[in-house]
Design an enzyme around this catalytic site. Structure first.
Site, PDB file in Angstrom:
ATOM      1  N   SER A  38      12.698 -43.403 -13.531  1.00 59.22           N
ATOM      2  CA  SER A  38      11.488 -42.603 -13.309  1.00 59.22           C
ATOM      3  C   SER A  38      11.258 -42.573 -11.798  1.00 59.22           C
ATOM      4  O   SER A  38      11.155 -43.625 -11.155  1.00 59.22           O
ATOM      5  CB  SER A  38      10.293 -43.234 -14.019  1.00 59.22           C
TER       6      SER A  38
ATOM      7  N   GLY B 163       9.530 -42.594  -8.562  1.00 60.32           N
ATOM      8  CA  GLY B 163       8.226 -42.909  -7.974  1.00 60.32           C
ATOM      9  C   GLY B 163       8.176 -42.197  -6.631  1.00 60.32           C
ATOM     10  O   GLY B 163       8.439 -42.772  -5.579  1.00 60.32           O
ATOM     11  N   THR B 164       7.843 -40.928  -6.692  1.00 61.49           N
ATOM     12  CA  THR B 164       7.966 -40.116  -5.474  1.00 61.49           C
ATOM     13  C   THR B 164       6.882 -40.433  -4.441  1.00 61.49           C
ATOM     14  O   THR B 164       6.995 -40.013  -3.296  1.00 61.49           O
ATOM     15  CB  THR B 164       7.930 -38.617  -5.830  1.00 61.49           C
TER      16      THR B 164
ATOM     17  N   ARG C 107      -3.632  -1.399  -6.251  1.00 63.57           N
ATOM     18  CA  ARG C 107      -2.847  -2.634  -6.137  1.00 63.57           C
ATOM     19  C   ARG C 107      -3.258  -3.564  -7.264  1.00 63.57           C
ATOM     20  O   ARG C 107      -4.292  -3.350  -7.904  1.00 63.57           O
ATOM     21  CB  ARG C 107      -3.083  -3.303  -4.777  1.00 63.57           C
TER      22      ARG C 107
ATOM     23  N   LYS D 288       0.828  -1.197   0.000  1.00 68.20           N
ATOM     24  CA  LYS D 288       0.000   0.000   0.000  1.00 68.20           C
ATOM     25  C   LYS D 288       0.872   1.260   0.000  1.00 68.20           C
ATOM     26  O   LYS D 288       0.667   2.183  -0.790  1.00 68.20           O
ATOM     27  CB  LYS D 288      -0.918  -0.013   1.231  1.00 68.20           C
TER      28      LYS D 288
ATOM     29  N   ARG E  16      -3.389   2.842   8.455  1.00 73.89           N
ATOM     30  CA  ARG E  16      -3.695   1.571   7.793  1.00 73.89           C
ATOM     31  C   ARG E  16      -2.446   0.705   7.714  1.00 73.89           C
ATOM     32  O   ARG E  16      -1.351   1.225   7.510  1.00 73.89           O
ATOM     33  CB  ARG E  16      -4.179   1.782   6.358  1.00 73.89           C
TER      34      ARG E  16
ATOM     35  N   GLY F 179      -6.160 -10.450   7.808  1.00 69.16           N
ATOM     36  CA  GLY F 179      -5.813 -11.105   9.072  1.00 69.16           C
ATOM     37  C   GLY F 179      -5.185 -10.136  10.035  1.00 69.16           C
ATOM     38  O   GLY F 179      -5.255 -10.289  11.247  1.00 69.16           O
TER      39      GLY F 179
ATOM     40  N   CYS G 176       7.047 -39.881 -12.005  1.00 68.62           N
ATOM     41  CA  CYS G 176       5.669 -40.304 -12.272  1.00 68.62           C
ATOM     42  C   CYS G 176       4.838 -40.378 -11.003  1.00 68.62           C
ATOM     43  O   CYS G 176       3.688 -40.798 -11.033  1.00 68.62           O
ATOM     44  CB  CYS G 176       5.643 -41.633 -13.019  1.00 68.62           C
TER      45      CYS G 176
ATOM     46  N   MET H 208      -4.611  -6.143  11.611  1.00 65.69           N
ATOM     47  CA  MET H 208      -5.401  -4.953  11.824  1.00 65.69           C
ATOM     48  C   MET H 208      -5.427  -4.174  10.520  1.00 65.69           C
ATOM     49  O   MET H 208      -4.426  -4.076   9.837  1.00 65.69           O
ATOM     50  CB  MET H 208      -4.767  -4.097  12.904  1.00 65.69           C
TER      51      MET H 208
ATOM     52  N   TYR I 231      11.403 -34.997 -17.893  1.00 65.66           N
ATOM     53  CA  TYR I 231       9.947 -34.864 -18.013  1.00 65.66           C
ATOM     54  C   TYR I 231       9.264 -35.077 -16.666  1.00 65.66           C
ATOM     55  O   TYR I 231       9.852 -35.626 -15.741  1.00 65.66           O
ATOM     56  CB  TYR I 231       9.390 -35.857 -19.034  1.00 65.66           C
TER      57      TYR I 231
ATOM     58  N   HIS J  81     -15.170  -9.101   2.165  1.00 67.24           N
ATOM     59  CA  HIS J  81     -14.128 -10.040   2.585  1.00 67.24           C
ATOM     60  C   HIS J  81     -14.343 -11.418   1.971  1.00 67.24           C
ATOM     61  O   HIS J  81     -13.433 -12.011   1.393  1.00 67.24           O
ATOM     62  CB  HIS J  81     -14.131 -10.130   4.118  1.00 67.24           C
TER      63      HIS J  81
ATOM     64  N   GLU K 151      12.284 -45.528  -6.301  1.00 70.86           N
ATOM     65  CA  GLU K 151      11.250 -45.268  -5.294  1.00 70.86           C
ATOM     66  C   GLU K 151      11.612 -45.865  -3.940  1.00 70.86           C
ATOM     67  O   GLU K 151      10.850 -45.797  -2.989  1.00 70.86           O
ATOM     68  CB  GLU K 151       9.873 -45.736  -5.770  1.00 70.86           C
TER      69      GLU K 151
HETATM   70  C1  PEP Z   1       5.185 -43.984  -6.961  1.00 71.43           C
HETATM   71  O1  PEP Z   1       5.460 -44.728  -6.030  1.00 71.43           O
HETATM   72  O2  PEP Z   1       5.464 -42.767  -6.956  1.00 71.43           O
HETATM   73  C2  PEP Z   1       4.456 -44.496  -8.133  1.00 71.43           C
HETATM   74  C3  PEP Z   1       4.233 -43.721  -9.177  1.00 71.43           C
HETATM   75  O3  PEP Z   1       3.978 -45.744  -8.060  1.00 71.43           O
HETATM   76  P1  PEP Z   1       2.653 -46.174  -7.277  1.00 71.43           P
HETATM   77  O4  PEP Z   1       1.945 -44.933  -6.855  1.00 71.43           O
HETATM   78  O5  PEP Z   1       1.868 -46.987  -8.230  1.00 71.43           O
HETATM   79  O6  PEP Z   1       3.207 -46.951  -6.145  1.00 71.43           O
HETATM   80 MG    MG Z   2       5.371 -46.875  -6.406  1.00 71.40          MG
END
Ligand code: PEP
Ligand code: MG
Length: 908
Positions: free
Chosen positions: A790, A792-793, A348, A29, A99, A108, A857, A110, A877, A469, A771
């Site tokens: 790949s 596998g998070t 703003r 502001k 202000r 959130g 993935c 004053m 990717y 709000h 993974e």
């Molecule tokens: C992973 O583990 O991130 C994965 C893609 O495999 P899944 O979710 O099938 O275990």
């Molecule tokens: Mg997996």
């Protein structure tokens, strides 16, 4: 350049000590007030106390920097000279507003105290000198605001006194209270403050001013502000500025007004000034929704602001055009007209809905105001998400109308359709949300409702306008929202909402269409958006869909990472392509096993006691799998397709419960006890760590052999049909290089045999998922046997944290509440822990093989923060569900732009 020890910056009177570039120091502001002053736009003069003063205050337990008092005195003196009035002078009083203003707009804290500088002496002198009613009204407003935000007397207690005064005077509006009634209100307010706060309202104007400053600085760290920062990932180390500004009055008579405006429509993005105003009112009347404001442009029946304020309206339009041109961004402004003269109080960047964000970005590029890169920075992934959000089927809506279920209509403040159970308080909404969707229904909302609003699927208020709000916050959150639905009588105490002769209770189903403002009884089913339909070819093309595609086209021109889809069937693959998939990053083959004609064969394969016995069901499964792969390869011709070999533990394919097991035994002609025993032996306590993934491949290799053969044969068939097939076989859950090397060898042998038999050669890559933490730690060795990794998070997160993927819900809310986790690590990648394993694996993998192909993935592949991280670590990717592909494409482009910005000075 600003020095470290200067804590107060002047603005107004055609100059300013700061500018728009000083947001971090002056708050949004303050910086924009300074910028407007520099541009010669009429701004009431004042000064800004810096965020550094706030941080000093926080660090020193409420002490101010030693030089602050003198700096404030000097600036006050300058202000008095400019305005030719003095603070606390009964004859020519200077009145001030205080202000808050943080570097990032933050409800959130004053907010505002107006009319500081009025006390008993000034009041008495002005009662006789000027407009007696006006000064009384100004003083009672000061008492309310100061009493509420500085002295912590609950607002509703002031409201109660006012309501009684209105009733006694038989008027509907506070503005119609006669002077004598206002005198009574003032005495009652003073008594209320003295009694509730234990000390009287300060009669020394300087004490009032410092009380206001202190309240702003202290509110930086109140619970509501902390909640807001936590929900929005805003660091607590920014602090807020305090803006002290000469008052101008929108409530000085019928030639005065106040209002808010956007330089374009914030709901649709349509060009042209869009705003609301109130005659003879002060700013908080508009925002608090106490009176319903009128549209600046008027309606078919007239009533536009220009009718009464021709010059000021023309000037407002010119100022807004100038501001938009200057900032090259849609602005949200507050203004006051004092006796016909226009003053700008704030500008703003305007918050906007998803459709508006996309339209404005695309049109501003067309107007050559911004570059496509800037447009991409302004469209958030959530904006695209909103455009793909569901609405109600028109026929279902028409039916609901015919059945008398349309209860009311309000202002369409946040687009999208939602239905859920009614919750009448934010706390109830937060509690009820655990059992399914909730709609928060209130008279109006306030910053303390933030957590409940977050938990709700949609928000309805009976009061307030498009800038109330509820409207502002809901739009920011991307939630469907309807405000000002005045036919709704919300009674929180009795737990009822009365509307159209009906009584709804908390817990009853309600549906809202935030795009049209309609409210329906019962639970209508939301359905997919028009943009989505246009993208998939299921509906006609629209302007919105074209703008949406334009944003994606620009994204594709900027991003480095490819985007693939997680898709298991030919139908999924076709949809993924429509959303711009550049391959399939994960085809979970087990999903094909569940179809009705396959599951009996899968079960027979599982229940087999030897490889010999397993052969027959596998032989039957082979052509079925092969035809699935043929369909997918055909749909993805010219693009890579990563097929993962079987991953889940086998017990997942068996029926649950004694009865179902007995039925299965009957179907298969085996003894029921034998089936039960086998099921028992396969049962796992924590299947996520058990006999699954490549462990199945190692112990029952015929299964992987069959799958590899199905893939290889399908590839040959499609190749012969002329398709460019690019299969990639992915082996899940490897933790050691031995696992991978053996399985790879077997897989390659199958591929070679099939290709020889078929007389067709198709290159097929063989890689693995990373993974298991160990796999990341020994990625160098693993890479020797892999053509690609790949990540596998999902599993990698589970195993790194030791959190079960299925159980985190039982403690996650408390972890988030207590700040033990900043966010759900299954949604957004934990960069420090899990991310460190990803970095390690990438570095080791590429050390072993410079061109090792890397992707992700897990669910994180479709989450914008995580995508930015994957860009930074250099993945090739990301792969995500088809519906998230547009978001991933934009997020991947924004990640590139953000990385570029880090290495460049400010600018486009
Ligand atoms: C992973 O583990 O991130 C994965 C893609 O495999 P899944 O979710 O099938 O275990
Ligand atoms: Mg997996």
């Amino acid at each position: 350049m600003v020095s470290d020890t200067k804590y107060v910056y002047a603005f107004g009177g055609g100059t300013a000590e700061g500018s728009a570039a000083d947001k971090a120091l002056l708050g949004g502001k303050g910086a924009n007030l300074a910028e407007m002053s520099r541009l010669g736009i009429p701004v009431p003069p004042g000064f800004t106390l810096t965020t550094e003063a706030c941080l000093y205050f926080q660090r020193h337990d409420g002490e101010y920097p030693p030089s602050l008092a003198e700096e404030v005195d000097d600036h006050l003196k300058r202000l008095e000279e400019l305005q030719e009035r003095s603070f606390g002078n009964p004859e020519k009083p200077l009145l001030l507003s205080v202000r808050s203003g943080a570097p990032i707009s933050m409800p959130g804290m004053m907010d505002t105290v107006l009319n500081l500088g009025l006390d008993g002496r000034v009041l008495e002198a002005q009662k006789n000198a000027g407009d007696g009613r006006f000064v009384r009204d100004a003083y009672r407003r000061l008492l309310t605001m100061y009493g509420d935000v500085v002295m912590e007397v609950p607002h509703r207690r002031f409201e109660k006194v006012l309501a009684a005064a209105r009733a006694a005077a038989a008027v509907a509006d506070d503005g119609a209270l006669p002077p004598a009634a206002l005198d009574g209100v003032i005495s009652a307010f003073e008594a209320l403050i003295a009694e509730s706060a234990g000390r009287p309202f300060p009669q020394d104007p300087m004490e009032q001013l410092w009380g206001g400053i202190r309240a702003v600085f202290a509110s930086w760290d109140n619970q509501r502000a902390r909640d807001y920062r936590r929900l929005n990932g805003i660091p607590g180390t920014m602090g807020t500025g305090v803006n002290v500004q000469a008052m101008v009055f929108g409530n000085g008579g019928d030639d005065c007004a106040t209002g808010v405006a956007f330089t374009r429509n914030p709901a649709t993005g349509a060009p042209g000034l869009y705003g609301e105003y109130l005659v003879n009112a002060q700013g908080e009347d508009v925002v608090a929704g106490i009176r319903t404001p009128k549209p600046i442009e008027g309606t078919a029946a007239g009533g536009g602001m220009a009718e009464r304020f021709a010059e000021a309206t023309a000037e407002l339009k010119a100022v807004c055009e100038r501001l938009e041109g200057h900032y090259r961004e849609m602005q949200d402004v507050e203004f006051t007209i004092e006796h016909g003269r226009l003053y700008m109080l704030q500008t703003r960047t305007g918050k906007r809905t998803g459709p508006a964000a996309v339209r404005i970005a695309v049109e501003m590029v067309g107007e050559e105001r911004i570059s496509p890169a800037t447009a991409l920075k302004r469209v958030e992934p959530e904006h695209l998400e909103q455009m793909l959000a569901p609405d109600f089927d028109q026929n279902e809506k028409a039916r609901a109308v015919a059945e008398g279920k349309r209860l009311a209509e309000g202002l369409p403040a946040g687009p999208g359709a939602a239905s859920g159970r009614i919750a009448l308080s934010a706390d109830r909404a937060a509690a009820m949300a655990a059992d399914g969707p909730v709609l928060l229904v209130r008279e109006e909302t306030s910053p303390e409702d933030i957590v409940g609003m977050h938990a709700s699927s949609g928000i309805v208020t009976s009061r307030g306008g498009m800038t109330s709000h509820a409207a502002v916050v809901a739009r920011g959150m991307g939630k469907p929202c309807i405000v000002g639905a005045s036919e709704l009588h919300v009674d929180e105490e009795s737990g009822e909402v009365r509307v159209a002769g009906q009584v709804l209770r908390e817990g009853d189903d309600l549906s809202i269409d935030g795009t049209t403002g309609e409210i329906f009884a019962g639970g209508l089913a939301p359905r997919e958006s028009d943009v989505l339909a246009a993208l998939t070819g299921a509906g006609p093309d629209t302007e919105a869909a074209r703008a949406f595609r334009k944003v994606l086209e620009w994204s594709d021109g900027v991003r480095r990472m490819r985007v693939r889809a997680n898709a298991d069937t030919p139908e999924d693959a076709i949809r993924a392509r429509a959303f711009g998939a550049e391959g399939i990053g994960l085809c979970r083959t087990e999903h094909m096993f569940f179809e009705e004609d396959r599951i009996p064969r899968v079960r027979r394969m599982i229940l087999a006691t030897s490889a010999e016995e397993r052969r027959a069901p596998l032989e039957e499964l082979l052509p079925v799998q092969q035809s699935d792969f043929e369909g997918i390869f055909e749909a993805m011709a010219g693009l890579p397709v990563t097929v993962r070999l079987l991953d889940p533990p086998l017990h997942e394919f068996l029926p649950h419960g004694e009865k179902a097991l007995a039925e299965l035994a009957g179907d298969m002609g085996i003894d029921a006890s034998e089936v039960a025993a086998k099921a028992e032996s396969l049962r796992e306590v924590n299947p996520m760590l058990g006999h699954r993934g490549c462990r199945l491949g190692a112990t029952a290799p015929e299964i992987y052999d069959m799958q590899a053969e199905a893939i290889a044969r399908a590839a040959c068939v499609r190749r012969r049909a002329g398709d460019d097939v690019q299969p990639e076989i992915m082996i899940p859950l490897a933790g050691t290089s031995e696992e991978l090397s053996r399985l790879r060898e077997r897989t390659v042998a199958v591929i070679e045999r099939v290709q020889q038999e078929e007389g067709v050669e198709v290159p097929i890559l063989v890689g693995t998922m990373i993974e298991i933490p160990r796999a990341a730690l020994v990625a160098r060795d693993i890479a020797a046997h892999a053509d690609f990794f790949s990540f596998g998070t999902n599993d990698l997160t589970q195993m790194t944290f030791g959190f079960s993927r299925d159980d985190i819900g039982s403690f996650l809310p408390q972890y988030l509440e207590q700040g033990l986790l900043p966010f759900d690590p299954f949604m957004r990648i934990d960069e420090t822990g899990v991310g460190s394993l990803v970095r390690t694996a990438c570095a080791q993998g590429r050390e072993a093989k410079a061109h090792l192909h890397l992707g992700v993935c897990g669910e994180h592949g479709g989450e914008p923060h995580s995508i930015a991280f994957f860009e930074r670590v250099g993945l090739d990717y990301v792969s995500c569900s088809p519906y998230r592909l547009p978001i991933a494409r934009l997020a991947a482009a924004r990640a590139v732009l953000a990385a570029r910005e880090e290495s460049l000075p400010e600018g486009e």
